[in-house]
Design a protein around this motif. Structure first.
Motif, PDB file in Angstrom:
ATOM      1  N   ASP A  80       0.835  -1.196   0.000  1.00  0.00           N
ATOM      2  CA  ASP A  80       0.000   0.000   0.000  1.00  0.00           C
ATOM      3  C   ASP A  80       0.875   1.253   0.000  1.00  0.00           C
ATOM      4  O   ASP A  80       1.625   1.493   0.948  1.00  0.00           O
ATOM      5  N   ALA A  81       0.765   2.059  -1.043  1.00  0.00           N
ATOM      6  CA  ALA A  81       1.567   3.284  -1.138  1.00  0.00           C
ATOM      7  C   ALA A  81       1.291   4.222   0.027  1.00  0.00           C
ATOM      8  O   ALA A  81       2.212   4.846   0.566  1.00  0.00           O
ATOM      9  N   GLU A  82       0.036   4.331   0.439  1.00  0.00           N
ATOM     10  CA  GLU A  82      -0.320   5.227   1.538  1.00  0.00           C
ATOM     11  C   GLU A  82       0.406   4.829   2.825  1.00  0.00           C
ATOM     12  O   GLU A  82       0.927   5.674   3.540  1.00  0.00           O
ATOM     13  N   TRP A  83       0.449   3.535   3.113  1.00  0.00           N
ATOM     14  CA  TRP A  83       1.148   3.052   4.308  1.00  0.00           C
ATOM     15  C   TRP A  83       2.631   3.433   4.222  1.00  0.00           C
ATOM     16  O   TRP A  83       3.208   3.924   5.195  1.00  0.00           O
ATOM     17  N   HIS A  84       3.234   3.215   3.058  1.00  0.00           N
ATOM     18  CA  HIS A  84       4.656   3.551   2.890  1.00  0.00           C
ATOM     19  C   HIS A  84       4.895   5.056   3.037  1.00  0.00           C
ATOM     20  O   HIS A  84       5.917   5.466   3.603  1.00  0.00           O
ATOM     21  N   LEU A  85       3.971   5.878   2.530  1.00  0.00           N
ATOM     22  CA  LEU A  85       4.124   7.331   2.659  1.00  0.00           C
ATOM     23  C   LEU A  85       4.080   7.763   4.122  1.00  0.00           C
ATOM     24  O   LEU A  85       4.901   8.580   4.570  1.00  0.00           O
ATOM     25  N   HIS A 103      11.105   3.616   2.362  1.00  0.00           N
ATOM     26  CA  HIS A 103       9.638   3.619   2.281  1.00  0.00           C
ATOM     27  C   HIS A 103       9.139   4.563   1.182  1.00  0.00           C
ATOM     28  O   HIS A 103       8.179   4.240   0.484  1.00  0.00           O
ATOM     29  N   ALA A 104       9.785   5.706   1.022  1.00  0.00           N
ATOM     30  CA  ALA A 104       9.396   6.633  -0.044  1.00  0.00           C
ATOM     31  C   ALA A 104       9.638   5.991  -1.413  1.00  0.00           C
ATOM     32  O   ALA A 104       8.798   6.098  -2.318  1.00  0.00           O
ATOM     33  N   GLU A 105      10.761   5.310  -1.562  1.00  0.00           N
ATOM     34  CA  GLU A 105      11.052   4.617  -2.832  1.00  0.00           C
ATOM     35  C   GLU A 105      10.023   3.522  -3.095  1.00  0.00           C
ATOM     36  O   GLU A 105       9.557   3.359  -4.227  1.00  0.00           O
ATOM     37  N   GLN A 106       9.655   2.795  -2.055  1.00  0.00           N
ATOM     38  CA  GLN A 106       8.661   1.728  -2.213  1.00  0.00           C
ATOM     39  C   GLN A 106       7.306   2.311  -2.600  1.00  0.00           C
ATOM     40  O   GLN A 106       6.605   1.755  -3.445  1.00  0.00           O
ATOM     41  N   ALA A 107       6.926   3.419  -2.003  1.00  0.00           N
ATOM     42  CA  ALA A 107       5.669   4.079  -2.371  1.00  0.00           C
ATOM     43  C   ALA A 107       5.702   4.464  -3.849  1.00  0.00           C
ATOM     44  O   ALA A 107       4.711   4.289  -4.557  1.00  0.00           O
ATOM     45  N   ASN A 108       6.839   4.954  -4.298  1.00  0.00           N
ATOM     46  CA  ASN A 108       6.981   5.340  -5.707  1.00  0.00           C
ATOM     47  C   ASN A 108       6.895   4.145  -6.654  1.00  0.00           C
ATOM     48  O   ASN A 108       6.459   4.306  -7.790  1.00  0.00           O
ATOM     49  N   THR A 109       7.292   2.979  -6.205  1.00  0.00           N
ATOM     50  CA  THR A 109       7.166   1.805  -7.076  1.00  0.00           C
ATOM     51  C   THR A 109       5.711   1.358  -7.174  1.00  0.00           C
ATOM     52  O   THR A 109       5.315   0.759  -8.166  1.00  0.00           O
ATOM     53  N   ILE A 110       4.927   1.665  -6.162  1.00  0.00           N
ATOM     54  CA  ILE A 110       3.505   1.300  -6.163  1.00  0.00           C
ATOM     55  C   ILE A 110       2.695   2.322  -6.960  1.00  0.00           C
ATOM     56  O   ILE A 110       1.854   1.971  -7.779  1.00  0.00           O
ATOM     57  N   ILE A 111       2.950   3.601  -6.703  1.00  0.00           N
ATOM     58  CA  ILE A 111       2.299   4.693  -7.443  1.00  0.00           C
ATOM     59  C   ILE A 111       3.407   5.640  -7.896  1.00  0.00           C
ATOM     60  O   ILE A 111       3.966   6.388  -7.075  1.00  0.00           O
ATOM     61  N   ASP A 116       7.969  11.670  -4.761  1.00  0.00           N
ATOM     62  CA  ASP A 116       9.119  12.393  -5.308  1.00  0.00           C
ATOM     63  C   ASP A 116       9.583  13.525  -4.394  1.00  0.00           C
ATOM     64  O   ASP A 116      10.786  13.708  -4.179  1.00  0.00           O
ATOM     65  N   ASP A 117       8.646  14.296  -3.852  1.00  0.00           N
ATOM     66  CA  ASP A 117       9.014  15.399  -2.952  1.00  0.00           C
ATOM     67  C   ASP A 117       9.700  14.880  -1.694  1.00  0.00           C
ATOM     68  O   ASP A 117      10.680  15.463  -1.236  1.00  0.00           O
ATOM     69  N   MET A 118       9.175  13.784  -1.155  1.00  0.00           N
ATOM     70  CA  MET A 118       9.792  13.184   0.037  1.00  0.00           C
ATOM     71  C   MET A 118      11.221  12.745  -0.273  1.00  0.00           C
ATOM     72  O   MET A 118      12.135  13.010   0.500  1.00  0.00           O
ATOM     73  N   LEU A 119      11.382  12.077  -1.397  1.00  0.00           N
ATOM     74  CA  LEU A 119      12.710  11.579  -1.759  1.00  0.00           C
ATOM     75  C   LEU A 119      13.706  12.711  -1.932  1.00  0.00           C
ATOM     76  O   LEU A 119      14.865  12.588  -1.523  1.00  0.00           O
ATOM     77  N   ALA A 120      13.268  13.798  -2.524  1.00  0.00           N
ATOM     78  CA  ALA A 120      14.156  14.944  -2.707  1.00  0.00           C
ATOM     79  C   ALA A 120      14.627  15.471  -1.349  1.00  0.00           C
ATOM     80  O   ALA A 120      15.811  15.794  -1.177  1.00  0.00           O
TER      81      ALA A 120
END
Length: 126
Positions: A80-85, A103-111, A116-120
Motif C-alpha cells: 500500500d503506497a499510503e502506508w509507505h508514505l 519507504h518513499a522509494e517503495q511508495a513510488n514503485t507502487i504509485i 518524489d518530494d519526500m525523496l528529494a
C-alpha cells in the motif's frame, strides 16, 4: 461504530486552519474504541494524526507510537503506497533517514511519482 466516511472527510479538508482541529477530532474519535477493534484504515488515520500533531502531552513519543502502530499492519501495508508514505514520514521524524528513503522509494514503485518530494528532501539526510 466508527464512521470512517466522516473520518475520511475530515482528512480531506485542505484548509490549513482546520487540519489541526480535524486531526485532534480523528484522534479523539479513535481513542474512544479499543485499538484491537481498529481496522487497517483506522490505524493509518491515527498514525497520520500522531505524525501531524506531534503531541507530546502523553508520555509516549507520538512518532514512536505511530511507528509501532504502523508495524502492526505491515503485512497489509507492504503493498500500500499510503502506508509507505506515512511510514516514510514517521521514520524521517524519528531520524531513521535510510528507512524513510526506503519507504518513499517503495511508495513510488507502487504509485509512480507519489513520493518524489519526500525523496528529494529525505535523500539529503541519508
Amino acid at each position: 461504530m466508527i464512521d470512517m466516511q466522516y473520518i475520511n472527510g475530515l482528512e480531506t479538508e485542505m484548509d490549513i486552519m482546520k487540519l489541526v482541529d480535524n486531526y485532534n477530532e480523528i484522534k479523539s474519535i479513535l481513542q474512544q474504541y479499543p485499538q484491537e477493534q481498529w481496522s487497517y484504515e483506522m490505524i493509518l488515520a491515527y498514525a497520520r494524526a500522531l505524525n501531524y500533531l506531534q503531541d507530546y502531552s502523553e508520555q509516549t513519543n507520538p512518532f514512536e507510537q505511530a511507528y509501532g502502530l504502523l508495524q502492526t499492519v505491515s503485512d497489509k501495508g507492504n503493498t500500500d503506497a499510503e502506508w509507505h508514505l506515512i511510514m516514510a514520514s514517521v521514520s524521517f521524524n524519528l531520524q531513521l533517514y535510510a528507512e524513510a528513503v526506503k519507504h518513499a522509494e517503495q511508495a513510488n514503485t507502487i504509485i509512480a511519482g507519489c513520493a518524489d518530494d519526500m525523496l528529494a528532501l529525505y535523500s539529503q539526510y541519508d
